[in-house]
Design an enzyme around this catalytic site. Structure first.
Site, PDB file in Angstrom:
ATOM      1  N   PHE A 112       8.429 -44.264 -22.851  1.00 31.47           N
ATOM      2  CA  PHE A 112       9.690 -44.614 -22.184  1.00 31.47           C
ATOM      3  C   PHE A 112      10.338 -43.428 -21.484  1.00 31.47           C
ATOM      4  O   PHE A 112      11.214 -43.595 -20.642  1.00 31.47           O
ATOM      5  CB  PHE A 112      10.670 -45.263 -23.177  1.00 31.47           C
ATOM      6  CG  PHE A 112      11.635 -44.316 -23.835  1.00 31.47           C
ATOM      7  CD1 PHE A 112      11.277 -43.608 -24.960  1.00 31.47           C
ATOM      8  CD2 PHE A 112      12.902 -44.121 -23.302  1.00 31.47           C
ATOM      9  CE1 PHE A 112      12.173 -42.720 -25.561  1.00 31.47           C
ATOM     10  CE2 PHE A 112      13.799 -43.244 -23.892  1.00 31.47           C
ATOM     11  CZ  PHE A 112      13.430 -42.536 -25.024  1.00 31.47           C
ATOM     12  N   LYS A 113       9.923 -42.205 -21.805  1.00 33.32           N
ATOM     13  CA  LYS A 113      10.504 -41.025 -21.161  1.00 33.32           C
ATOM     14  C   LYS A 113      10.321 -41.066 -19.636  1.00 33.32           C
ATOM     15  O   LYS A 113      11.095 -40.465 -18.897  1.00 33.32           O
ATOM     16  CB  LYS A 113       9.867 -39.740 -21.710  1.00 33.32           C
ATOM     17  CG  LYS A 113       9.950 -39.562 -23.221  1.00 33.32           C
ATOM     18  CD  LYS A 113      11.382 -39.463 -23.715  1.00 33.32           C
ATOM     19  CE  LYS A 113      11.486 -38.848 -25.099  1.00 33.32           C
ATOM     20  NZ  LYS A 113      10.878 -39.651 -26.172  1.00 33.32           N
ATOM     21  N   ASP A 114       9.297 -41.800 -19.173  1.00 33.33           N
ATOM     22  CA  ASP A 114       9.094 -41.937 -17.724  1.00 33.33           C
ATOM     23  C   ASP A 114      10.273 -42.620 -17.039  1.00 33.33           C
ATOM     24  O   ASP A 114      10.509 -42.396 -15.854  1.00 33.33           O
ATOM     25  CB  ASP A 114       7.836 -42.764 -17.438  1.00 33.33           C
ATOM     26  CG  ASP A 114       6.553 -42.016 -17.787  1.00 33.33           C
ATOM     27  OD1 ASP A 114       6.499 -40.791 -17.569  1.00 33.33           O
ATOM     28  OD2 ASP A 114       5.609 -42.664 -18.271  1.00 33.33           O
TER      29      ASP A 114
END
Ligand code: PLP
Length: 492
Positions: A112-114
């Site tokens: 999810f860091k993207d």
């Protein structure tokens, strides 16, 4: 529209614009930047219903980044949310067994860091231009595994920036490590530290607060910024997908307008769940925010007792991105429940720094009623993966499984529940496949990618294909107390 300014959680005299806050990352005295008030959405839930991810992103982010022009912000959004994602929707909301998994892992590095790190480089370079900064910006990043690769991918070869990532040598999954050490780009460095994530994060924070180091760098034409979720440029883009998820539930007739939903977030540094809270404060009908922890359950204990105590053993788990005992972003919530009192917040954070512990007052505790906590042991996490797979064929990663277990235990009866699904199961292939079938325990990790593809009936993501056979470029290591020297030597 009114301009929105940002204050520091530790100093009420400071007031900066959004672009200044993004540029500096951390406030000068170690505080975190917070908006003067969380803005409300200026569209109705019904208007949000038909919007694309990019349109939703603009609606949400323009309320926070008021010093960006429409053209600037839309430009950033367009460059971030494009074919780097393997679905046109950007995020998918998948209904499994009456629970909704918000899949946030369709970006370039399959975590999810993207969602935030695809846009942060654009927000940052735009902010530099707006503020006429000509220094080269050095992004210092501590990672528990996923931020590192997402930040490297986002900043690689971005003009005017350099990025240095520190990760705990034995504290990340094999796939996470390979993703980082094979990163190309002539402005990237990756360093394994002999310590855990908290050591890495404290080391980075110390460099930000080191005035002498700051002056030395300025003389050479450098300045620091952060890609960690202490940067509001990370936090604001994360609010978007909670707004989007609600609109999709409404669009698909899964909920009525204004129906309350609960959100469960597998939590480490408290950034993702804080973004969900900001979505609630913006006006999205969210009931409870449920903070899910693994065996490093500092936050669970905090929500139970009002005592934050990091004096305990650091456990290495199968959900390494949540192996954290000092959750930085909790400071932003503490500031809110302390009645936006920066002195009170600063004193509590000093207690944490000096003794590793603080206790909040009864009046503060009373303001935490929107939150609750839960945790999953290692055995419960594995069992959740196996149970959901057995019943539905859907394969959870280890972090999402922690949240899924907690959801089962704590979600309010009858209320729809959205679980933030933070990583692709391919990223933690060994733990996930072992949970599904014990006989995978001794198999080669790379051989398991094919099995995962068959079992989950999904295609192997490009991010996995990329590491198969890639050259190892980065081999630097250092002790946790030598991070500053390492940065100096990298920058010459
Ligand atoms: C970073 C991360 C988390 C924790 O998110 P925070 O915002 O730090 O609380 C959970 N799961 C995965 C897969 C992550 O990469």
């Amino acid at each position: 529209m009114m301009d929105l300014y940002y204050k520091s959680t530790r100093n009420s005299d400071l007031k900066v614009t959004a672009s200044e806050a993004i540029l500096t990352g951390l406030a000068p005295n170690g505080g975190l930047f917070v908006p003067e008030q969380v803005p409300k959405l200026d569209v109705t839930l019904n208007e949000l219903k038909g919007m694309s991810y990019q349109e939703t992103a603009y609606c949400v982010m323009k309320q926070f980044l008021t010093d960006f022009t429409e053209e600037e912000l839309k430009g950033c959004i367009q460059k971030a949310y494009d074919s780097k994602f393997d679905t046109e929707e950007i995020v998918s909301l998948v209904k499994v067994d009456n629970t909704y998994y918000l899949e946030l892992f369709h970006g370039a590095t399959i975590a999810f860091k993207d969602m935030a790190l695809s846009i942060l480089p654009h927000l940052l370079t735009t902010s530099a231009r707006k503020n006429k900064v000509s220094n080269e910006i050095i992004i210092l990043t501590a990672t528990s595994g996923d931020t590192g690769k997402a930040a490297l991918a986002g900043f690689a070869d971005v003009k005017g920036t350099r990025i240095i990532v520190f990760y705990p040598k034995n504290g990340v999954s094999r796939v996470q490590e390979l993703q980082m050490v094979t990163q190309k780009g002539n402005n990237v460095d990756v360093v394994a530290i002999h310590g855990n994530f908290d050591n890495a994060q404290s080391g980075v924070k110390a460099m930000f607060e080191d005035k002498e180091l700051g002056r030395e760098l300025a003389d050479k034409g450098y300045q620091f910024s952060s890609a960690n979720s202490i940067n509001i440029g990370r936090l604001v883009p994360q609010v978007v997908y909670y707004v989007y998820a609600y609109a999709k539930l409404l669009e698909h007739g899964e909920i009525e307008e204004n129906e309350l939903i609960d959100i469960v977030v597998p939590t480490g540094n408290f950034g993702n769940i804080l973004a969900a809270y900001y979505a609630k404060l913006m006006g999205i009908p969210i009931g409870k925010l449920i903070c899910a922890s693994n065996e490093n359950k500092v936050l669970f204990d905090f929500f139970q007792t009002g005592v934050y105590d990091k004096n305990r053993d650091f456990v290495l788990t199968t959900s390494p991105s949540m192996d954290i005992l000092i959750s930085s972003n909790l400071e932003r919530l503490i500031y809110l429940i302390a009645g936006e009192d920066s002195n009170r917040t600063r004193l509590l954070m000093e207690e944490l720094k000096n003794g590793g512990r603080y206790e909040i007052s009864e009046d503060m505790k009373a303001k935490l009623k929107d939150f609750s906590g839960g945790y999953a042991s290692e055995a419960e996490t594995a069992e959740e993966i196996s149970k959901v797979y057995g019943k539905t064929g859907y394969v959870l990663d280890t972090h999402t499984a922690v949240a899924s277990h907690v959801c089962r235990k704590t979600c309010e009866d009858g209320r729809k529940c959205v679980i933030a699904s933070t990583a692709s199961p391919y990223k933690f292939v060994k733990s996930v496949m072992t949970a599904i079938d014990k006989s995978n325990e001794n198999k080669d990790e790379f051989a398991l990618f094919e099995t995962m593809s068959e079992v989950s009936k999904t295609q192997m993501p490009q991010a996995i294909k990329d590491i198969l056979g890639a050259d190892i470029i980065h081999k630097k290591e250092c002790d946790a107390d030598k991070m500053k020297e390492t940065v100096k030597s990298i920058l010459g």
